[in-house]
Every structure is written in structure tokens, then in C-alpha cells.
Design an enzyme around this catalytic site. Structure first.
Site, PDB file in Angstrom:
ATOM      1  N   GLU A   1      -5.067  10.904  -1.381  1.00  0.00           N
ATOM      2  CA  GLU A   1      -6.130  11.094  -0.471  1.00  0.00           C
ATOM      3  C   GLU A   1      -6.987  12.324  -1.213  1.00  0.00           C
ATOM      4  OE1 GLU A   1      -5.607   9.807   3.953  1.00  0.00           O
ATOM      5  OE2 GLU A   1      -5.168   7.964   3.440  1.00  0.00           O
TER       6      GLU A   1
ATOM      7  N   GLU B   1      -0.033   2.726   1.717  1.00  0.00           N
ATOM      8  CA  GLU B   1      -0.183   3.446   2.609  1.00  0.00           C
ATOM      9  C   GLU B   1      -0.818   1.790   3.337  1.00  0.00           C
ATOM     10  OE1 GLU B   1      -2.144   7.043   4.842  1.00  0.00           O
ATOM     11  OE2 GLU B   1      -0.986   8.340   3.256  1.00  0.00           O
TER      12      GLU B   1
END
Length: 502
Positions: free
Chosen positions: A178, A297
Site C-alpha cells: 500500500e 487484501e
């Protein structure tokens, strides 16, 4: 068939409507050094079920029952400040560190060697994330050498001295986590990250050209840089990586159950947008290569509760964080996300449910006590068990309903898989909040098949949960409303359904 009022839907199953093989890596999960996922989750030396390595046998048993294929480790946000060297060697010598991601103290009792040992016991494939937040190329190469080189170098011999004679042979590596997020330690712009990811990938392939590498995509489709981020990162890394990642979490907002049950609509949009962007970059670069998606995720996560909570004022060890307790509606929305991942198996070839234990997880534990299955455990376990062979495209014809968030959405969301022995499994969600749905299945292309099993996950109370005291409140149960001529099943409102034909 029940006399309850039901709306009508139907779908057609034909072996010619093949999408792709079922990807075993679709059924991956995620273990991060966050809250109680590792400590009192997978690892608790003093627990009555602990084995000789301190791993909870009850959690290992549930992991196998869940049908997990891969586990991503050690983060997540945690990895962007992680020094892997802290977690190897004698435990008494391992340093305690501040974890900036979750405002906790990391004891480093569990590190890469313990994680791989746990994976071997669980029968899962390890998937390693690299710190490209506060670290870079050299540290990535060090970890690769420690994990995968057989022997004869300083780091491979250190692994052997630490008790791991054979290489860990980790094949799949995430190039950071991320990195588009402002919350990430070492957050970078797309050009900055793309260049670092390319340099890291190029160096790692000099060690082992056969590694599978994942570039960070957007951490959500609502990010202001979504689309542009993927394009810029892939222009730097396209020929060096195999995957681009997607991350997505969903929750019911302001009592809007109808929109929540349709959240897989957003996941479909996310996937199609990333595929289109990746293919555009490939065309621009004159490449015939296809970049696949690692949806590493995804889950139901009540993020708004976490954001509203007071941050800790100290630095606790393994505090209870993100311990969402899932109800039936969560499990049905979750099942819709699983269906979407399967429907897109031609390009989504790996996925990781975040996370495995305690932290927004299908498995919950008590420190020193019991472990039990959350409601979301069941759709995952059934899909992992029954989705084999090929994914078949089904285009359901279904009534629709209006949602505040996604507009008009079909009540029925479904996919089918066909095993090597010819048996077919249909996974279906009825999104209606108040009406059953009568599903007719046209299976003429399969010959004379019958419904051999039909189960449903439902309850009169859509907010009913499983607890340690009542772990079986929400579980798949036989669906009595089945007909064989024509093939028809009644799907209760707010339900996850598995229908097997042979």
C-alpha cells in the site's frame, strides 16, 4: 417446494462457458503482526493445545478445515517498518521494537523461520511481503538469500545455523505494501515507488528469474490516485512483475443493508478497471504479456469503528485490535465477494483474505482458551472445498433492486465450477432482505444431472453471530426446498447457498 412467496430467477450451466481453471491461490489468507493475529492467535506457547513450537493446534486444525492455500506475511502496514533480521536467531537475543503502523510493541518472538515452520504444519504456501517503505533493494536481497539460497553464503548459512537446514523456497513476493497510502511508513508517489519496485524486482530476478513478484496497486478504488497509480507503476515494472495488487474492504454503513449486500459490485468494478489499465499499459509498451491481479487484501472490515476509536497512549504488546465479530449479513456479503473473485479467475489468479485469526478474521480465539468459527468461516471453507476444476460463467436472469450506493443490482449473484469428474457446484447469494428467491437451473448441457446436495447459510436474525458459547448458531444447513424436474432451489432472503449437481 415451500409455499412462501418467492420471486423467480434462473441461470444456465454449460461446460462450454469456461472462464479459467479454479486457482487454488484464490483461497489465500493473511497473517500480519497486528493485534492478536500472531500472539495468542497462531502462536501461544502457554496454551493447552500448544505444540512443541508454541503453535496453537486448535488454530492449525481450523486453518486446515478452512482450506487455506497461501498465507501472506508479515504485513500489511506492519511490513513498511519491519526489520526481518529482528525475528531470526535465539529468541532471547531478539530486540523489542516500536511498531508505528499499529502503535504497538513488537517482541519478535515469531519471525520468518517460525512463520515458514507454521506454514509447513498447516500445509499452506508462504507468501512474503518486503519492506519498501523504510528499506530497499539491499535488504530485499538479503531476505531472499536468507530464505531461498541453499547454503554456502553468510545469510544462507545463518538460516541453517538457526535451525532451517532446507531453503524456505518462497516463490511469491510482494514488493511493499500500500505504498500509495499516506498512512504507510515510507509512503511514496507512483514514480518513486515504481522506480524502487523495478530496481528491487530486477535485482531479485538476478538471483532467481523464476520468482513471482507483485507490484503494489492502489490500496482502494476510492483513492484519488486510483488508475493513474497503476498506470505509472506498471510503466516502470511491467516486464519485471507478474501481478499488480488490489485491496478492498467493505462494511454496512448507516443501516443500509441493501447496499452492503451488493458490495461485490464495487469489487467487480475495481477488478475490471485494473485489468483495463494493465492491458492499456501492455499495449502502450507493445508487450504480449498479461499482468494478473493478486487481490491480496479483501474482507468485511468495519473500518469506521477503528477510525473512531481512541488511539492507545502507550505501546502495548499484541493488544486486541480490529476484532470484528461477524454476523450473518456479513457472511452473505463476504460470500458475494468470493463469488466475484471466482468469476474473475481468468485475471485474478491469487487472493488473500485479511486476516486469518482474531483480526477481522474467520477464526477467533481466547487467550489461553477456546477457538471458534466466525460466520465468514463457512463460505470460505465451502468454496475452498467445492470449487475445483474449471470456473464456468453463468449469467443469472434475476429480478433487481435499487441500492443507494450502487444503483440497480440483481438479487442473485452466482458462479459455478465444474470438477474433473463432471460434478458441478453452484455458489449463489440471495441479496433480498425480505423475500426468498426461486432459482431454476438449466443444466441440459450436462445431461441427466440431479441436485445431490444443497446447503444454505441463513437465519431469521440477519445480525445473529457465532460466539465461543454458541459457535454453531450460524452454520451451513441442508436446504429442504429442492425440486428435480425442473432443477429448482428456494434461496432464503439474505443467504449464501451451495448447490451440488451430478
Amino acid at each position: 417446494m415451500s409455499n412462501r412467496r418467492a420471486r423467480e430467477a434462473h441461470l444456465t450451466i454449460d461446460p462450454a462457458f469456461r472462464v479459467a481453471p479454479v486457482r487454488r491461490r484464490t483461497f489465500g489468507t493473511f497473517v500480519e503482526h497486528l493485534g492478536r493475529c500472531v500472539y495468542t492467535g497462531v502462536y501461544e506457547p502457554g496454551h493447552p493445545s500448544a505444540d512443541e513450537d508454541g503453535f496453537r493446534r486448535d488454530v492449525l486444525d481450523l486453518t486446515r478445515e478452512l482450506g487455506v492455500s497461501t498465507v501472506r506475511y508479515p504485513g500489511g502496514n506492519f511490513v513498511s517498518g519491519y526489520r526481518w533480521e529482528d525475528g531470526v536467531g535465539p529468541r532471547e537475543s531478539r530486540p523489542r521494537r516500536l511498531d508505528l503502523a499499529w502503535h504497538s510493541t513488537e517482541t519478535n518472538e515469531v519471525g520468518v523461520d517460525e512463520f515458514v515452520r507454521w506454514c509447513r504444519k498447516a500445509g499452506v504456501e508462504p507468501m512474503m511481503a518486503l519492506n519498501l517503505g523504510t528499506r530497499g533493494v539491499a535488504e530485499a536481497l538479503d531476505l531472499l538469500e536468507y530464505c531461498n539460497h541453499p547454503s554456502g553464503t553468510a545469510l544462507s548459512d545463518q538460516r541453517i545455523a538457526n535451525g532451517a537446514k532446507e531453503p524456505h523456497d518462497i516463490r511469491m513476493w510482494c514488493l511493499g505494501n500500500e505504498m500509495d497510502g499516506f498512512w504507510q511508513t515510507g509512503h511514496k508517489t507512483a514514480p518513486e515507488y515504481g522506480r524502487l519496485a523495478a530496481e528491487t524486482a530486477r535485482a531479485m530476478r538476478m538471483v532467481d528469474p523464476g520468482l513471482e513478484l507483485v507490484a503494489c496497486g492502489s490500496s482502494g478504488s476510492s483513492m484519488p490516485t486510483f488508475g493513474a497509480w497503476e498506470a505509472q507503476v506498471l510503466e516502470e515494472t511491467y516486464d519485471l512483475v507478474d501481478y499488480v495488487s488490489c485491496h478492498a474492504y467493505y462494511e454496512e454503513k448507516d443501516g443500509d443493508l441493501g447496499s452492503f449486500l451488493a458490495c461485490s459490485t464495487d469489487m467487480e468494478y475495481f477488478i475490471s478497471s485494473v485489468v483495463a489499465t494493465a492491458d492499456h499499459v501492455g499495449a502502450k509498451l507493445k508487450s504480449r504479456k498479461k499482468i494478473n491481479i493478486s487481490f491480496d487484501e479483501w474482507n468485511i472490515w468495519y473500518l469506521s469503528r477503528f477510525q473512531a476509536a481512541e488511539p492507545p497512549r502507550d505501546w502495548p504488546v499484541a493488544p486486541p485490535l480490529l476484532e470484528d465479530h461477524y454476523h450473518l449479513a456479513d457472511a452473505v456479503a463476504f460470500g458475494g465477494l468470493l463469488i466475484t473473485l471466482l468469476r474473475n479467475s481468468d485475471r485474478v489468479t491469487a487472493a488473500s483474505l485479511a486476516q486469518l485469526v482474531n483480526v477481522i478474521a474467520p477464526i477467533m480465539t481466547e487467550p489461553g482458551g477456546r477457538a471458534w468459527r466466525q460466520t465468514t468461516f463457512h463460505p470460505f471453507a465451502q468454496a475452498s472445498r467445492y470449487a475445483t476444476g474449471d470456473v464456468l460463467r453463468v449469467e443469472p436472469v434475476s429480478p433487481s433492486y435499487e441500492t443507494a450506493e450502487y444503483g440497480e443490482v440483481p438479487l442473485l449473484h452466482a458462479v459455478a465450477t465444474r470438477a474433473e469428474d463432471g460434478g458441478v457446484t453452484v455458489f449463489a447469494v440471495n441479496r433480498s432482505t425480505d423475500e426468498p428467491l426461486s432459482l431454476e437451473i438449466d443444466a441440459r448441457a450436462l445431461g441427466g444431472v440431479r441436485i445431490t446436495e444443497a446447503t444454505t447459510l441463513t437465519d431469521a436474525d440477519v445480525y445473529a453471530r457465532n460466539t465461543a458459547d454458541d459457535p454453531g448458531r450460524i452454520a451451513p444447513r441442508p436446504n429442504p426446498d429442492v425440486e428435480h424436474d425442473p432443477l429448482r432451489v428456494l434461496l432464503p432472503p439474505v443467504s449464501w447457498n451451495v448447490i451440488r449437481l451430478s
